[in-house]
Design an enzyme around this catalytic site. Structure first.
Site, PDB file in Angstrom:
ATOM      1  N   LYS A  10      53.699  30.633  35.126  1.00 61.60           N
ATOM      2  CA  LYS A  10      52.260  30.514  35.336  1.00 61.60           C
ATOM      3  C   LYS A  10      51.622  31.876  35.137  1.00 61.60           C
ATOM      4  O   LYS A  10      52.098  32.881  35.695  1.00 61.60           O
ATOM      5  CB  LYS A  10      51.956  30.012  36.756  1.00 61.60           C
ATOM      6  N   THR A  55      54.477  24.276  36.866  1.00 60.78           N
ATOM      7  CA  THR A  55      53.724  25.532  36.900  1.00 60.78           C
ATOM      8  C   THR A  55      52.648  25.499  37.989  1.00 60.78           C
ATOM      9  O   THR A  55      52.284  26.547  38.533  1.00 60.78           O
ATOM     10  CB  THR A  55      53.085  25.846  35.541  1.00 60.78           C
ATOM     11  N   ASP A  56      52.140  24.313  38.328  1.00 66.39           N
ATOM     12  CA  ASP A  56      51.201  24.226  39.442  1.00 66.39           C
ATOM     13  C   ASP A  56      51.887  24.607  40.751  1.00 66.39           C
ATOM     14  O   ASP A  56      51.272  25.244  41.616  1.00 66.39           O
ATOM     15  CB  ASP A  56      50.621  22.817  39.539  1.00 66.39           C
ATOM     16  N   ARG A 173      31.260  34.840  54.878  1.00 68.30           N
ATOM     17  CA  ARG A 173      31.881  34.680  53.566  1.00 68.30           C
ATOM     18  C   ARG A 173      31.986  36.036  52.887  1.00 68.30           C
ATOM     19  O   ARG A 173      31.305  37.001  53.264  1.00 68.30           O
ATOM     20  CB  ARG A 173      31.059  33.734  52.681  1.00 68.30           C
ATOM     21  N   VAL A 215      22.113  36.306  48.577  1.00 74.85           N
ATOM     22  CA  VAL A 215      22.047  37.380  47.591  1.00 74.85           C
ATOM     23  C   VAL A 215      20.586  37.725  47.306  1.00 74.85           C
ATOM     24  O   VAL A 215      20.231  38.888  47.114  1.00 74.85           O
ATOM     25  CB  VAL A 215      22.785  36.965  46.301  1.00 74.85           C
ATOM     26  N   GLN A 216      19.722  36.700  47.319  1.00 80.63           N
ATOM     27  CA  GLN A 216      18.306  36.936  47.059  1.00 80.63           C
ATOM     28  C   GLN A 216      17.711  37.947  48.036  1.00 80.63           C
ATOM     29  O   GLN A 216      17.048  38.907  47.636  1.00 80.63           O
ATOM     30  CB  GLN A 216      17.538  35.607  47.148  1.00 80.63           C
ATOM     31  N   ASN A 242      26.636  36.043  41.293  1.00 86.99           N
ATOM     32  CA  ASN A 242      27.390  35.865  42.529  1.00 86.99           C
ATOM     33  C   ASN A 242      28.843  35.595  42.174  1.00 86.99           C
ATOM     34  O   ASN A 242      29.209  34.483  41.778  1.00 86.99           O
ATOM     35  CB  ASN A 242      26.791  34.705  43.333  1.00 86.99           C
ATOM     36  N   HIS A 244      32.328  34.670  42.919  1.00 84.12           N
ATOM     37  CA  HIS A 244      32.836  33.889  44.035  1.00 84.12           C
ATOM     38  C   HIS A 244      34.298  34.220  44.351  1.00 84.12           C
ATOM     39  O   HIS A 244      35.121  34.432  43.455  1.00 84.12           O
ATOM     40  CB  HIS A 244      32.727  32.390  43.735  1.00 84.12           C
TER      41      HIS A 244
END
Length: 279
Positions: A10, A55-56, A173, A215-216, A242, A244
């Site tokens: 992977k 591979t997962d 977050r 973010v604003q 943004n 993530h």
């Protein structure tokens, strides 16, 4: 025809580990490739996949080992990852791990390294745009791809909800962006390098020390602070994608993320833009 050699695995398994057992967080972001060599010939030469580790599953194991080794440096982490495969799969004879680090360094706020806010090492591309006529000159300076993040002190709540809304609110977050910013000069400062450095230092100080409900809002506060810090600037424009960091669900493997293991992704990303000027 003989199968001379083979390997599989992977690639581009992106993982962010945040060690946050104290107020001083440690952030380690890696792009990992794991390749396995062993008794897999039958999957190439026939339809027998019985020995093949999906591979997962390899990706899941990277996440599991990341959770179990949140604070490990890259070299011990790679070793722990290889050991996981060799200890559990007798038919694996060799594990090749390549782990490329995205290097984050702490934002210095008033000369003090911040506990949970970081800037990308080797960061940004400064630029200048000038438009000149016989009547006058307009000068704009800026920086593209100036990347910074914090591992906490950011949230996203109380937004519009309807039938298309699936995102869950949170008051804690990660927040990261690769900012493109430009600032138009009203007049020349005493030193362009010092003024440009003050712009970025001000942006980072606001980002690191202010709770971000969005973010604003953070962009607006950064713009206000830049105009206050550098009076020669008429207005500043910012575009902040943004970037993530998505918490990984490790509950199927008997582990919790605890806000420490994430998948970094910037596609798709939120694109937030604004211009802040003087009244």
């Amino acid at each position: 025809m003989p199968l001379i050699r083979s390997t599989y695995g992977k690639g581009r398994v992106r993982i962010m580990r945040v060690k946050r057992d104290t107020e001083r967080h440690e952030a380690r972001e890696l792009n990992v490739t794991v390749l396995l060599t062993g008794a897999f010939d039958a999957s190439y030469t026939s339809d027998d996949n019985s020995s093949v580790i999906a591979t997962d599953s390899i990706k899941n194991i990277v996440n599991i080992v990341a959770r179990d080794n949140v604070g490990a440096e890259t070299e011990p982490f790679a070793a722990a990852l290889a050991t996981y495969f060799l200890d559990r799969y007798a038919h694996v004879t060799q594990v090749d791990v390549t782990a490329t680090e995205t290097k984050w360094v702490r934002i210095a706020v008033d000369g003090v390294p911040h506990e949970h806010s970081f800037v990308l090492d080797g960061n940004g591309n400064p630029f200048v745009k000038l438009a000149a006529t016989r009547e006058g000159v307009s000068m704009t300076s800026g920086n593209k791809g100036f990347t910074f993040m914090k591992t906490t002190n950011s949230g996203w709540e109380n937004y519009w909800f309807d039938e298309a809304t699936t995102l869950k609110p949170t008051a804690d977050r990660m927040c990261a962006t690769a900012m493109d910013a430009s600032w138009r000069w009203a007049k020349a400062p005493a030193s362009y390098p010092e003024a440009n450095a003050a712009v970025l230092a001000t942006v980072l100080k606001v980002f690191a020390t202010t709770y971000s409900p969005s973010v604003q809002n953070t962009m607006y506060l950064m713009g206000e602070a830049v105009l206050a810090a550098v009076p020669e600037i008429a207005e500043i424009s910012m575009a902040c994608p943004n970037k993530h960091y998505l918490p990984i669900d490790l509950s199927p493997f008997g582990r919790s993320s605890d806000g420490q293991v994430f998948t970094p992704t910037d596609e798709p990303h939120g694109q937030i833009e604004c211009t802040v000027g003087r009244g």
